[in-house]
Motif scaffolding. Structure first.
Motif, PDB file in Angstrom:
ATOM      1  N   TYR A 117     -40.445 -11.873 -54.511  1.00 44.65           N
ATOM      2  CA  TYR A 117     -40.979 -11.058 -55.606  1.00 44.65           C
ATOM      3  C   TYR A 117     -42.223 -11.728 -56.192  1.00 44.65           C
ATOM      4  N   GLN A 120     -43.298 -10.423 -59.758  1.00 46.40           N
ATOM      5  CA  GLN A 120     -42.281 -10.725 -60.747  1.00 46.40           C
ATOM      6  C   GLN A 120     -42.240 -12.231 -61.025  1.00 46.40           C
ATOM      7  N   GLY A 194     -37.671  -8.082 -62.630  1.00 48.67           N
ATOM      8  CA  GLY A 194     -38.965  -7.841 -63.248  1.00 48.67           C
ATOM      9  C   GLY A 194     -39.019  -6.638 -64.162  1.00 48.67           C
ATOM     10  N   PHE A 206     -37.287  -9.112 -70.109  1.00 44.83           N
ATOM     11  CA  PHE A 206     -37.435  -8.962 -68.657  1.00 44.83           C
ATOM     12  C   PHE A 206     -36.125  -9.293 -67.950  1.00 44.83           C
ATOM     13  N   PHE A 208     -34.116 -10.626 -64.736  1.00 45.88           N
ATOM     14  CA  PHE A 208     -34.268 -11.500 -63.564  1.00 45.88           C
ATOM     15  C   PHE A 208     -32.894 -11.913 -63.049  1.00 45.88           C
ATOM     16  N   SER A 241     -41.101  -1.910 -64.877  1.00 46.10           N
ATOM     17  CA  SER A 241     -42.198  -2.676 -65.479  1.00 46.10           C
ATOM     18  C   SER A 241     -43.540  -2.428 -64.823  1.00 46.10           C
ATOM     19  N   LEU A 243     -44.359  -4.045 -62.066  1.00 46.72           N
ATOM     20  CA  LEU A 243     -44.682  -5.288 -61.357  1.00 46.72           C
ATOM     21  C   LEU A 243     -44.436  -5.166 -59.855  1.00 46.72           C
ATOM     22  N   HIS A 245     -41.612  -3.777 -56.576  1.00 43.99           N
ATOM     23  CA  HIS A 245     -40.286  -4.182 -56.103  1.00 43.99           C
ATOM     24  C   HIS A 245     -40.321  -4.417 -54.594  1.00 43.99           C
TER      25      HIS A 245
END
Length: 245
Positions: A117, A120, A194, A206, A208, A241, A243, A245
């Motif tokens: 990631y 992320q 993320g 966030f 994680f 988000s 960001l 995947h």
């Protein structure tokens, strides 16, 4: 036979009466005109003053209406501020409870995360960097120098990573920033690494997973930048988000 002078006398008297009546009527007309002029002179300013008073009254009424509207706005703003202060007080009261939900942060797992990631991991690296710098909680803050509240911190991280559609409006309250993020990002039913998790009272953290696959949430809290067990409170929703995947 003597001439009858009665007619002449009557004619003579009528001749004298008529000019007298004309003079009287003329005098009356002059007096009436004088009265009208006098009244006009006296009443004219009064009428102007009356018109000015009516205009002033209308102006005062408009000012009163504006003040009334302003007072209503102020009242609504005070109620909003009171609500936010009550919510902030509650968050501060809940701070002690957060201690038992703390999740250890392991920067050592970043290298492995970058391979899976990258974006992320970049966000997590930025978060940990700000934590190391001592950036702390500040209600309504929007910069590292001042500090952040929970949603403004999440928005700042996303902006730093150039996620489109994320905005921080100067002067936004905690709840306004949280609502802005919640409404601008796509909804998801289950968060992925993320993504953002929204909690009551405006928390935005966030999502994680550590190197053992155990989930945690991280972001700004009243105790500073911290990682918590996702179950420290019941989420109100999840947002993608941006960001990747």
């Amino acid at each position: 036979m003597r001439p009858d002078r009665s007619w002449d006398n009557m004619a003579g008297s009528h001749g004298k009466v008529l000019p007298t009546l004309v003079v009287i009527q003329l005098v009356v007309a002059i007096l009436a005109l004088g009265v009208m002029v006098y009244v006009g002179v006296k009443i004219g300013p009064l009428l102007k003053e009356k018109a000015q008073l009516e205009a002033d009254i209308a102006g005062y009424k408009r000012e009163v209406a504006l003040l009334k509207g302003s007072l209503e706005d102020t009242k609504a703003e005070l109620q909003k501020t009171k609500k936010e202060l009550e919510e902030t007080s509650k968050r501060l009261q809940d701070t002690a409870d957060m201690a038992r939900y703390m999740h250890p942060i392991e920067p050592i797992g970043l290298k492995a995360m970058f391979s899976r990631y990258p974006r992320q991991a970049e966000a997590l690296e930025q978060i940990l960097k700000l934590k190391q710098q001592g950036v702390g909680w500040h209600l309504g803050g929007q910069t590292p120098e001042v500090g952040f509240d929970s949603p403004s911190f999440a928005a700042y991280i996303l902006k730093e990573l150039h996620v489109p559609g994320v905005m921080i409006a100067p002067g936004d309250t905690l709840l306004a920033t949280s609502r802005r993020l919640y409404e601008s990002l796509p909804s998801v039913t289950k968060p992925k690494v993320g993504d953002l998790v929204f909690y009551p009272a405006g928390y935005v953290l966030f999502y994680f997973k550590d190197r053992n696959g155990k989930p945690y949430v991280i972001g700004m809290t009243p105790v500073g930048i911290a990682a918590l067990d996702p179950g420290f409170a019941k989420p109100v929703g999840y947002r993608k988000s941006g960001l990747g995947h």
